[in-house]
Write an enzyme that holds these catalytic residues in place. Structure first.
Site, PDB file in Angstrom:
ATOM      1  N   GLU A  36       1.043  -1.329   0.154  1.00 59.06           N
ATOM      2  CA  GLU A  36      -0.047   0.186  -0.029  1.00 59.06           C
ATOM      3  C   GLU A  36       0.960   1.335   0.032  1.00 59.06           C
ATOM      4  O   GLU A  36       0.533   2.312  -0.516  1.00 59.06           O
ATOM      5  CB  GLU A  36      -0.943   0.056   1.235  1.00 59.06           C
ATOM      6  CG  GLU A  36      -2.144  -0.810   1.189  1.00 59.06           C
ATOM      7  CD  GLU A  36      -3.183  -0.298   0.248  1.00 59.06           C
ATOM      8  OE1 GLU A  36      -2.937  -0.425  -0.835  1.00 59.06           O
ATOM      9  OE2 GLU A  36      -4.294   0.322   0.452  1.00 59.06           O
ATOM     10  N   THR A  72      -5.834   7.958  -4.110  1.00 64.10           N
ATOM     11  CA  THR A  72      -5.639   7.685  -2.681  1.00 64.10           C
ATOM     12  C   THR A  72      -4.667   9.042  -2.165  1.00 64.10           C
ATOM     13  O   THR A  72      -4.729   9.729  -1.198  1.00 64.10           O
ATOM     14  CB  THR A  72      -5.123   6.630  -2.347  1.00 64.10           C
ATOM     15  OG1 THR A  72      -5.996   5.568  -2.672  1.00 64.10           O
ATOM     16  CG2 THR A  72      -5.023   6.401  -0.699  1.00 64.10           C
TER      17      THR A  72
HETATM   18  N1  HSE Z   1      -7.823   4.829   5.172  1.00 66.08           N
HETATM   19  C1  HSE Z   1      -7.234   5.040   3.715  1.00 66.08           C
HETATM   20  C2  HSE Z   1      -7.838   6.738   3.182  1.00 66.08           C
HETATM   21  C3  HSE Z   1      -7.884   4.331   2.788  1.00 66.08           C
HETATM   22  O1  HSE Z   1      -8.890   6.843   3.772  1.00 66.08           O
HETATM   23  O2  HSE Z   1      -6.827   7.181   2.863  1.00 66.08           O
HETATM   24  C4  HSE Z   1      -7.743   4.299   1.493  1.00 66.08           C
HETATM   25  O3  HSE Z   1      -6.253   3.630   1.212  1.00 66.08           O
END
Ligand code: HSE
Length: 291
Positions: A120, A168
Site C-alpha cells: 500500500e 488515494t
Molecule cells: N484509510 C485510507 C484513506 C484508505 O482513507 O486514505 C484508502 O487507502
C-alpha cells in the site's frame, strides 16, 4: 502455479479513518504466482491499463520483496483502481497469501497484514492496513500498529461508483492535520457505536456510528454530487452513508429490504448531477481464499 482470490474492501466506514475496514462479498482480484528467479508482473482486467507492471511501482512487487519470494505474478483485476474499494490492497492481499503458500513461508494470516500493507505504501505513500486487513482476514477489522482485531457481521451494503477518479494520494492531501476536541469526542462516540453495531449485526447502530466530522467533510468536496447522493440514499432507507475509503465510491448500510431502492437512488442522483455511476448490492464477506 497457485491462485488466490482476495476481495474488495471498504475502509474507514466514516468514523474509523485509517482503522476500520470491511471485506465485501464482491468484486475481487485474482492473483496467480509461479516461482521465478526475479519478479515480473502482468496485469489484466478492469482498469489494467492504469496499473504499472514495473515491480518497483506495483503494490505486489513490494510484497514479493518483503517475503523474499521472487515470482512470475499475474494479476486479474476485478476491483476498479482509484474507486475507494481497496483495489491495490486486494492485489497485495492476494499476492501475500499466494506467495506465502508458494514459498512455504508459514506466516499466519495476521502476520501477512503488515507485509501486504508495505505494498500500500507504494501507491499511497503510507503503509496503512485498513484495506489489506479485511481483504486477507475477511469480516470487519480494526487495524492497529500492533495487530488486527476481527469481527464477523451480517450487514447488507450498497456501493455506488461514480465515473470520477480520485487517487488515494490526492485524497490524503486534504485530510486535516488537526481536529477540535468536540469533533474528536463525536468521532470516538461514533466509532464505538459502529463497533457495537457490528458485534450485533445491527445496521441501524452501524449506520448511526458512521458519521465523521473530521475527514469526510474535507473529502466530500472532491466528489461532485456527494451531499445529494448521501441525502437520496438516506431517503431510500439507508441507515448510514459515507465515502468508501479515499473515494469516490460511496458506501451505504442497508436495513433489510432497502438495497435495491438505495442502489437506484444513488445512480439517479449522480445522473441528476451529470455524473454517470453504477451501483451494486453487496455485504460484509470473507477474506482471501486459495483457489
Ligand atoms: N484509510 C485510507 C484513506 C484508505 O482513507 O486514505 C484508502 O487507502
Amino acid at each position: 502455479m497457485l491462485r488466490v482470490r482476495a476481495p474488495a474492501t471498504s475502509a474507514n466506514l466514516g468514523s474509523g479513518f485509517d482503522t476500520f475496514g470491511v471485506a465485501l462479498d464482491r468484486p475481487s482480484d485474482v492473483v496467480a504466482v509461479e516461482k521465478a528467479d526475479r519478479t515480473s508482473i502482468e496485469v489484466s482486467g478492469v482498469g489494467a491499463r492504469f496499473i504499472p507492471e514495473d515491480p518497483e511501482q506495483n503494490t505486489v512487487g513490494a510484497v514479493a520483496d518483503a517475503l523474499d519470494a521472487p515470482a512470475r505474478i499475474s494479476i486479474e483485476k476485478g476491483v476498479r483502481p482509484a474507486s475507494g474499494l481497496g483495489s491495490s490492497a486486494a492485489s497485495a492481499a492476494a499476492a501475500a497469501v499466494a506467495l506465502n503458500e508458494l514459498y512455504e513461508r508459514e506466516k499466519s494470516r495476521e502476520e501477512l497484514v503488515p507485509i501486504a500493507a508495505e505494498g500500500e505504501a507504494v501507491v499511497s505513500g503510507d503503509a496503512h492496513a485498513d484495506n489489506v486487513a479485511p481483504s486477507i482476514l475477511g469480516g470487519f477489522t480494526i487495524a492497529r500498529d500492533d495487530g488486527v482485531t476481527r469481527l464477523d457481521a451480517d450487514i447488507s451494503l450498497v456501493v455506488c461508483l461514480p465515473e470520477l477518479v480520485i487517487s488515494t494520494r490526492d485524497a490524503r492531501q486534504v485530510v486535516p492535520e488537526q481536529a477540535r476536541m468536540p469533533a474528536v469526542v463525536e468521532t470516538v462516540r461514533n466509532a464505538a457505536t459502529l463497533t457495537a453495531g457490528i458485534a450485533r449485526s445491527d445496521p441501524t447502530l452501524v449506520g448511526r456510528g458512521m458519521d465523521d466530522p473530521v475527514v469526510t467533510p474535507a473529502r466530500a468536496e472532491l466528489i461532485d454530487g456527494y451531499e445529494q447522493v448521501r441525502r437520496a440514499a438516506f431517503d431510500a432507507g439507508a441507515s448510514g452513508v459515507t465515502i468508501s475509503g479515499a473515494g469516490p465510491g460511496i458506501l451505504a448500510v442497508c436495513p433489510d429490504g432497502t438495497q435495491r431502492d438505495i442502489a437506484l437512488a444513488t445512480i439517479e442522483t449522480f445522473a441528476d448531477a451529470g455524473i454517470e455511476a453504477r451501483a451494486f448490492q453487496t455485504a460484509i464477506g470473507s477474506g482471501a481464499t486459495l483457489l
